[in-house]
Write an enzyme that holds these catalytic residues in place. Structure first.
Site, PDB file in Angstrom:
ATOM      1  N   CYS A 117       0.871  -1.070  -0.039  1.00  0.00           N
ATOM      2  CA  CYS A 117       0.192   0.190  -0.186  1.00  0.00           C
ATOM      3  C   CYS A 117       0.768   1.431  -0.480  1.00  0.00           C
ATOM      4  CB  CYS A 117      -0.757   0.065   1.004  1.00  0.00           C
ATOM      5  SG  CYS A 117      -2.431  -1.185   1.241  1.00  0.00           S
ATOM      6  N   HIS A 127      -2.986   6.892   3.152  1.00  0.00           N
ATOM      7  CA  HIS A 127      -3.804   5.744   2.866  1.00  0.00           C
ATOM      8  C   HIS A 127      -4.642   5.372   3.503  1.00  0.00           C
ATOM      9  CE1 HIS A 127      -4.571   1.351   0.583  1.00  0.00           C
ATOM     10  NE2 HIS A 127      -3.612   1.449   2.888  1.00  0.00           N
ATOM     11  N   ASN A 187     -10.306  -0.624   0.879  1.00  0.00           N
ATOM     12  CA  ASN A 187      -8.898  -0.611   0.704  1.00  0.00           C
ATOM     13  C   ASN A 187      -8.012  -0.613  -1.287  1.00  0.00           C
ATOM     14  OD1 ASN A 187      -6.213  -1.113   0.883  1.00  0.00           O
ATOM     15  ND2 ASN A 187      -6.046  -1.703   2.649  1.00  0.00           N
TER      16      ASN A 187
END
Length: 345
Positions: free
Chosen positions: A123, A264, A294
């Protein structure tokens, strides 16, 4: 052992500057109610624990490269450039193990024979990739670099796993970085980044690599993402908080100087905990996790694009972009939001 790089400050006379921003989400949406109909979960649990109401899922015929091309086209149109010197694709879900997906993306974008490569940092991949792109620009190796974060997470998530299936979605975002000066709006500032391989098994796919080739097991569950949720949450809050402080300090900013914190989108509670620890008001921390989930390496550019379109990012605002992902990896950078940038979704 922790491997980390101290925050580094670019040359005051030369910098990589953001001039284009685009994003793409596949049209199909999957609601919490749909997941709850086949998993031991509820819409209320997912909203409360993760902050997600729906996520976009690509159809079986769509690959990560297809999502990346769509975002790349929009970023190039936003930047009003046709000439690109290099393409970097941040992804944890390449089309194939071999070859890399970036060369195919460059080809489909009509960028003939330019260097193109994948970057895998979970990520944190997009911020890592922009840092590498800035290095190419600083070195004079490239003038315009297309950086894409793209993921088809649905390809590596067990649809029967209630601990991961509600969390992840598919999508892509991209930016064009160009050579500029550090005092221009859109110029990327100091970078703080690092990793901790001791935590490698906190988010990982057990099978499919050289450690455990596919032929060694028949358990299909080991081909999907496994995640230690509580461990990830604890480390994410601590690492994101620290790397944000480190990057802002290297830029000469106090935490209260930050106009927008782009975190994030892993979990709404993680973002809230980071903001609370840093003392940043919630209205300064944009979020789109409710509608996209996500999206791993695509998360940051998607949030930048959506926040710009929604008017949450305004010219000359002080912005910190910060991330945490599998590896563990973490990274943050700063910029003054560009004047005249039109994000395209």
């Amino acid at each position: 052992m922790i491997f980390a790089r101290k925050a580094t400050t670019p040359s005051p006379a030369f910098a990589a500057r953001l001039i284009g921003l685009g994003s793409y989400l596949p049209p199909q949406k999957v609601s919490n109610a749909e997941l709850a109909s086949r998993l031991d979960t509820t819409d209320e649990w997912i909203r409360t624990r993760i902050g997600i109401a729906e996520r976009h899922i690509a159809d079986p015929a769509t690959a990560t490269s297809d999502l990346a091309v769509e975002a790349g086209l929009r970023a190039m149109k936003s930047a009003e450039v046709e000439h690109i010197d290099a393409v970097i694709l941040a992804t944890a879900t390449p089309d194939h193990h071999v070859p890399g997906t970036a060369p195919l993306v460059a080809h489909q974008l009509g960028l003939r024979q330019v260097p193109a490569f994948d970057l895998g940092a979970g990520c944190s991949g997009f911020v890592y990739a922009t840092t590498v792109a800035a290095g190419l620009i600083h070195a004079g190796t490239a003038s315009n670099v297309l950086v894409i974060g793209a993921e088809k997470m649905s390809a590596v998530i067990d649809p029967a796993d209630r601990s991961t299936a509600p969390i992840f979605g598919d999508g892509a975002g991209a930016v064009v970085l160009t050579a500029g000066h550090a005092d221009e709006s859109g110029a990327l500032g100091p970078v703080a980044w690092g990793s901790d391989g001791e935590q490698a098994d906190a988010i990982y796919i057990p099978d499919g690599g050289s450690r455990r080739p596919p032929r060694t097991t028949d358990d299909v569950r080991n081909r999907y993402v496994h995640m230690k949720g509580n461990e990830v949450f604890r480390h994410a809050v601590r690492r994101i908080t620290h790397v944000t402080q480190e990057s802002a300090a290297a830029a000469g900013w106090a935490i209260q100087d930050i106009d927008r914190l782009i975190v994030h989108q892993a979990n709404a509670r993680i973002s809230a905990a980071v903001a609370n620890t840093l003392g940043i008001p919630p209205e300064r921390v944009p979020s789109n996790i409710t509608h996209v989930g996500n999206t791993s390496a695509a998360s940051i550019p998607l949030l930048l694009s959506h926040s710009a379109i929604d008017g949450q990012l305004k010219p000359r605002q002080r912005v910190v972009v910060t991330s945490f992902g599998a590896g563990f990896t973490w990274a943050a950078t700063t910029l003054l939001w560009p004047i005249g940038l039109q994000a395209l979704a």
